[in-house]
Design a protein around this motif. Structure first.
Motif, short mmCIF file in Angstrom:
data_model
loop_
_atom_site.label_atom_id
_atom_site.label_comp_id
_atom_site.label_asym_id
_atom_site.label_seq_id
_atom_site.Cartn_x
_atom_site.Cartn_y
_atom_site.Cartn_z
N ARG A 113 0.84 -1.21 0.00
CA ARG A 113 0.00 0.00 0.00
C ARG A 113 0.86 1.24 0.00
O ARG A 113 0.49 2.25 -0.59
N ASN A 114 2.02 1.14 0.65
CA ASN A 114 2.89 2.31 0.70
C ASN A 114 3.77 2.44 -0.53
O ASN A 114 4.52 3.40 -0.66
N SER A 161 4.57 2.74 -4.72
CA SER A 161 4.11 3.74 -5.72
C SER A 161 2.75 3.37 -6.30
O SER A 161 1.90 4.24 -6.55
N ARG A 181 0.06 4.13 -3.70
CA ARG A 181 -0.28 5.54 -3.51
C ARG A 181 -1.01 6.16 -4.71
O ARG A 181 -1.26 7.36 -4.73
N ARG A 210 -4.01 7.41 -6.99
CA ARG A 210 -5.37 7.88 -6.71
C ARG A 210 -6.35 7.24 -7.72
O ARG A 210 -6.09 7.22 -8.91
#
Length: 699
Positions: free
Chosen positions: A15-16, A18, A21, A23
């Motif tokens: 989740r952390n 690229s 992150r 959208r």
């Protein structure tokens, strides 16, 4: 469990990362329906996911529980197991997606012979665990998605069913409302129709009642009209009978007046007894005869004589009786005076004989007195016998000619009818084309008529026509040609006086070459205009009034007699044509040959018309027309005798015409009087207008 913690650590690391992150647009499902359709499709597992779930995950969990202390203490064993599991995870890539155990090329290899169990490909236990967690997470996520999608589909199906049921119910309600509205409209329309029908029936009944009422009124009016018509017919019949009685009475009075006039004329033998001239008595007697003739002629034109006409005729008769009585009294007195004179003379003679003594008696004759004035000849009422015989011969010849082509006229054969029509057109059309345009045109018309009568073919209506087409063709053409010549005088010459000369010169030329046509022209002329004979037809016993009017030359249509002006116009046209024919001769013919009906016949007609009692309005008109057209030719032919006749007309015949002419019919009399006065003053009869000169024949 440590492995579970690492799994979630891995998830947090992911989740952390690229990718984690990034959208995501929450509204992308609304814009990309095709993506939604791909998501709604059932998820597909990897080709080795089933083998991992069935073999690796259960073994890994048991191995972890049993060897947890040793794995922690000996890293070599863990790495070995990890390598083993890693080798196991890599080997399924070559396996079939449908079977957890790989198969041999011939499809008969067993589970113990599978390459996944070979110790040559060791795998890490952690990698195997992570991979299994990922697979399980994907499987759980797909299962939750599938379940959610199934629930959403069921929900949507329930909503669709609910909406469908609601739409069905609404459609039923709509259909019910529509049926109700249609039923209501039908009932309203039916009520309107019933109301209209009732109103129409009421209106119809009202109209029937009005119709019955009007029919009743109309029947009453028709009955009244019929009764009135019957009364009028009875009155007309009564008036007709009374008129006929009065007419017979007038003829009786006329006959008695004529007899008294003859007695008056017979008194000429006693004129040597009277010291006055008897001309005054005879003139007045002739005037009274003409007065009664005029009364009869006027009443025939207007219908039947009235009581006033009868009273006037009776007064004329009474005056004639008084005139004759006065003359007889004068003759009686003169006879008595003569007897007394003779007695005195005889006495004186005897006395002288006594004084002279006896001796041979001498006879003396009393001298007859010479006439004081010139005695007028008596005028005739009827035509001369020779003229009447000539008139009857012409009419018999005309009737014989009609009988000669009777079969042609009455034939029902279409070919014969066509021949008859062609012959009639060939005979009448050229006569209608006669005009004063040029002499050459007139000669063409003459040659065409002459060729037709000679039996040669002529062109008529684009077809060749000849009298030889039918044995009766020549008689038919001669009769129709003569009839057309007279009709041209009756119509064309009556309207245009100058047209008499071109028509007359063609008729004269045809008459010279074809004498029978000339006789038929005279027969038609005498029949339509009896005054061209001259002939005054008399009313015979039992003859109908209409037949007598036709005999006089009047046109009678539906018991209605033509107007006097139109009658005089037609008579004038025919007399002018006759006067032109007797003086003209076809210029291209034989000049040495005598005219078949020349000026001597015109002189005979003039003499006979002056020897007959004049007719009011008719005689003056015909004399003027005849002298205006033919007077110049008669003057050059008869010279002194002609001028004596003109003087006779002015001095003796004009007063007779004036005596019988009413005030409303003086136009023709004044015109004749002025014409004679002008001619006597100039001592010349002018050349008639429209006379064909020599220059005309060169045109």
């Amino acid at each position: 469990m440590p492995s579970d913690g690492r799994c979630w650590e891995t998830l947090r690391a992911l989740r952390n990362s690229s990718k984690g992150r990034l959208r995501y647009d929450r509204e992308w499902l609304l814009r990309y329906e095709d993506v939604l359709e791909e998501c709604m499709s059932l998820p597909k597992l990897s080709s080795y996911s089933g083998w991992v779930v069935d073999h690796i995950l259960p073994n890994t969990s048991r191995h972890t529980q049993e060897n947890a202390p040793s794995s922690d203490n000996s890293p070599s064993s863990g790495s070995a197991s990890g390598l083993y599991q890693s080798s196991l995870l890599k080997s399924p890539v070559r396996s079939s997606p449908q079977s957890p155990s790989p198969s041999t090329p011939d499809g008969a290899q067993s589970a113990h012979e599978s390459p996944f169990l070979e110790p040559s490909a060791p795998q890490s236990s952690r990698a195997i665990k992570v991979e299994g967690c990922i697979r399980m997470y994907e499987l759980a996520h797909r299962m939750r998605g599938t379940e959610g999608l199934r629930q959403w589909q069921e929900e949507q199906e329930r909503k669709v069913r609910a909406l469908s049921e609601m739409a069905s119910e609404q459609l039923k309600r709509f259909d019910e409302l529509k049926d109700l509205k249609l039923h209501k409209e039908f009932q309203d329309l039916q009520e309107v129709m019933e109301k209209s029908t009732r109103e129409a029936l009421g209106h119809q009944e009202k109209l029937k009642a009005e119709h019955r009422h009007r029919a009743k009124i109309l029947n009453l009016k028709l009955r009244e009209a019929e009764q009135q018509r019957v009364r009028q017919a009875e009155q007309e019949q009564l008036r007709k009978e009374e008129g006929q009685v009065r007419l017979r009475s007038l003829y009786t009075l006329q006959e008695e007046v004529l007899q008294l006039n003859q007695q008056l004329d017979a008194s000429n033998q006693h004129k040597d007894l009277l010291n006055v001239d008897l001309a005054a008595f005879q003139t007045r007697g002739n005037q009274l005869c003409g007065l009664i003739s005029g009364i009869i002629r006027t009443t025939l034109e207007s219908g039947y004589p009235t009581l006033e006409n009868q009273a006037e005729a009776e007064r004329a008769l009474q005056e004639m009786r008084d005139l004759l009585s006065n003359l007889e009294q004068a003759i009686t007195r003169a006879s008595e005076m003569k007897k007394k004179d003779e007695e005195k003379a005889r006495v004186k003679l005897e006395e002288s004989q006594v004084l002279q003594g006896p001796g041979p008696p001498t006879q003396t004759s009393a001298p007859s007195p010479s006439p004081v004035g010139t005695q007028n000849e008596d005028l005739q009422v009827k035509v001369q016998d020779s003229t009447m015989q000539w008139y009857q011969q012409l009419q018999d010849a005309s009737a014989k000619c009609v009988l000669a082509f009777e079969d042609l006229t009455n034939s029902k054969d279409s070919q014969t009818k066509k021949i008859k029509m062609d012959l009639q057109k060939a005979a009448t059309i050229p006569v209608s084309q006669i005009s004063t345009i040029a002499g050459s045109k007139l000669k063409e018309v003459f040659d065409k008529i002459h060729s037709l009568l000679s039996g040669k073919p002529v062109q008529s209506g684009g077809r060749s026509v000849s009298v030889t087409l039918n044995p009766q063709g020549l008689d038919f053409v001669q009769y129709k040609l003569a009839e057309k010549f007279v009709k041209q005088g009756e119509e064309e010459v009556a309207s245009h006086h100058e047209a008499a000369f071109p028509i007359a010169v063609v008729a004269s030329g045809i008459w010279m070459l074809h004498p029978k046509v000339g006789d038929l022209i005279l027969a038609h002329l005498h029949k339509k205009c009896p005054y061209s004979v001259p002939f005054y037809p008399a009313l015979k016993e039992g003859m109908a009034l209409e037949d007598y009017q036709r005999l006089l030359g009047y046109q009678v249509t539906d018991s209605k007699v033509e107007q006097q002006d139109n009658f005089l116009k037609r008579m004038s046209g025919m007399i002018r044509l006759y006067a032109a024919i007797i003086q003209l001769q076809w210029p291209y013919g034989n000049r040495q040959e005598a005219h078949p009906h020349g000026l001597n016949h015109g002189w005979r007609w003039l003499a006979q018309i002056l020897n007959m009692e004049p007719l009011s309005d008719v005689t003056a008109t015909l004399l003027f027309d005849f002298l205006e057209v033919c007077g110049n030719a008669l003057m050059r032919q008869y010279q002194v005798q002609f001028w004596k006749t003109i003087l006779l007309i002015q001095e003796d015949y004009l007063p007779r015409i004036e005596a019988i002419t009413s005030s409303g019919q003086m136009g023709s009399f004044i015109r004749l009087k002025q014409f004679l006065e002008k001619c006597l003053q100039r001592r010349e009869i002018p050349v008639p207008r429209g006379f064909l000169t020599s220059s005309f024949w060169r045109s």
